[in-house]
Design an enzyme around this catalytic site. Structure first.
Site, short mmCIF file in Angstrom:
data_model
loop_
_atom_site.label_atom_id
_atom_site.label_comp_id
_atom_site.label_asym_id
_atom_site.label_seq_id
_atom_site.Cartn_x
_atom_site.Cartn_y
_atom_site.Cartn_z
N CYS A 102 1.00 -1.14 -0.07
CA CYS A 102 -0.34 -0.10 -0.35
C CYS A 102 0.44 1.17 0.12
O CYS A 102 0.42 2.03 -0.73
CB CYS A 102 -1.18 -0.27 0.91
SG CYS A 102 -0.64 -0.28 2.84
N ASP B 224 -7.34 5.09 -1.11
CA ASP B 224 -7.42 3.95 -0.27
C ASP B 224 -6.67 2.90 -1.02
O ASP B 224 -7.19 2.32 -2.28
CB ASP B 224 -8.64 3.26 0.63
CG ASP B 224 -8.12 2.14 0.68
OD1 ASP B 224 -7.10 2.18 0.70
OD2 ASP B 224 -9.18 1.15 0.93
N HIS C 72 -5.85 0.21 -1.26
CA HIS C 72 -6.26 -1.17 -0.77
C HIS C 72 -7.33 -2.20 -1.24
O HIS C 72 -7.44 -3.02 -1.70
CB HIS C 72 -6.26 -1.35 0.44
CG HIS C 72 -5.20 -0.65 1.46
ND1 HIS C 72 -4.83 1.14 2.07
CD2 HIS C 72 -4.35 -1.31 2.35
CE1 HIS C 72 -4.08 0.60 2.99
NE2 HIS C 72 -3.96 -0.76 2.99
#
Length: 251
Positions: free
Chosen positions: A80, A209, A211
């Protein structure tokens, strides 16, 4: 078949949300081939605060949404931070003018690792590993590859210090305009900060994000499912420290 992921409201620690997803085959390609990456995935999101006295500061310019597996490499659980660095570097690439011939496209994961080995921050055994990187390493990579220094802000815990960090973010987006990387200890999921909004109702961060893992989603789907969203600062882990990496670019 892709497993559906529903946004969890104000839940902000997304690191475990991708666990259990079915692996998706992605065509192997050079990370500089950005045709499948969503540009400015945050565009169109409404401001999170309704009061007229709220302050609203966001990234200035274009960036791409880099996420787990977007280049065909399954980096779930450790990549990440690399993906956030790639998003920041996509902004640097487009900000400097891709047609100028001097701009560097976003680096691949191996290039990021090689940069850290070259400057002596990591040992050669780091190459090809699944060792994650944080904001400190991100600052080194951005400085090494793009000659852009970064400011690191350390927030010892949630609460008032995070509110002060919001003031720093307002100043950053006003004067520099570049995306910001955020990471912590208890909450060690990398976050790409694209904006901040403060008012009587509280403070929100615009978070991209990294992820997500799966087929390319369009902008509307990313927003609907919470992969790019405004999140309350109060929803961050109040027992975690946080570091912010702010590239010192010029508007």
């Amino acid at each position: 078949m892709e497993k559906k992921i529903q946004a969890k409201g104000e839940d902000i620690d997304w690191g475990e949300r991708v666990c259990g997803q079915n692996q998706v085959t992605v065509a192997s390609k050079n990370v500089t081939d950005n045709t499948a990456l969503v540009k400015n995935a945050q565009e169109g999101l409404p401001e999170p605060l309704s009061d007229c006295d709220s302050r609203f500061s966001v990234v200035s310019g274009d960036c791409l949404y880099y996420h787990y597996g977007c280049d065909g490499k399954d980096d779930r659980g450790w990549g990440c931070g690399y993906r956030t660095v790639q998003t920041i570097c996509s902004w640097l690439f487009m900000h400097s003018g891709p047609q100028s011939g001097k701009a560097k496209p976003p680096p691949s994961l191996p290039v990021i690792q090689q940069a850290l080995v070259t400057i002596g921050d990591k040992q050669p055994s780091f190459l090809g590993s699944r060792e994650w990187i944080g904001t400190y390493e991100a600052a080194l990579v951005i400085d090494q590859l793009y000659d852009v220094p970064c400011r690191i802000i350390h927030v010892r815990s949630g609460g008032p210090e995070l509110q002060q960090a919001a003031e720093d973010l307002h100043h950053h987006f006003t004067t520099c305009g570049s995306p910001v990387m955020m990471g912590g200890d208890r909450d060690n999921s990398s976050k790409c900060i694209l904006g901040v909004c403060s008012g009587k109702e509280g403070t929100h961060l615009l978070i991209m994000d990294p992820h997500y893992y799966g087929p390319t989603l369009d902008k509307e789907s990313l927003q609907r499912r919470g992969w790019v969203a405004w999140k309350r600062v109060s929803c961050l882990d109040q027992c975690s420290f946080y570091n912010l990496c702010l590239p010192q670019t010029k508007m």
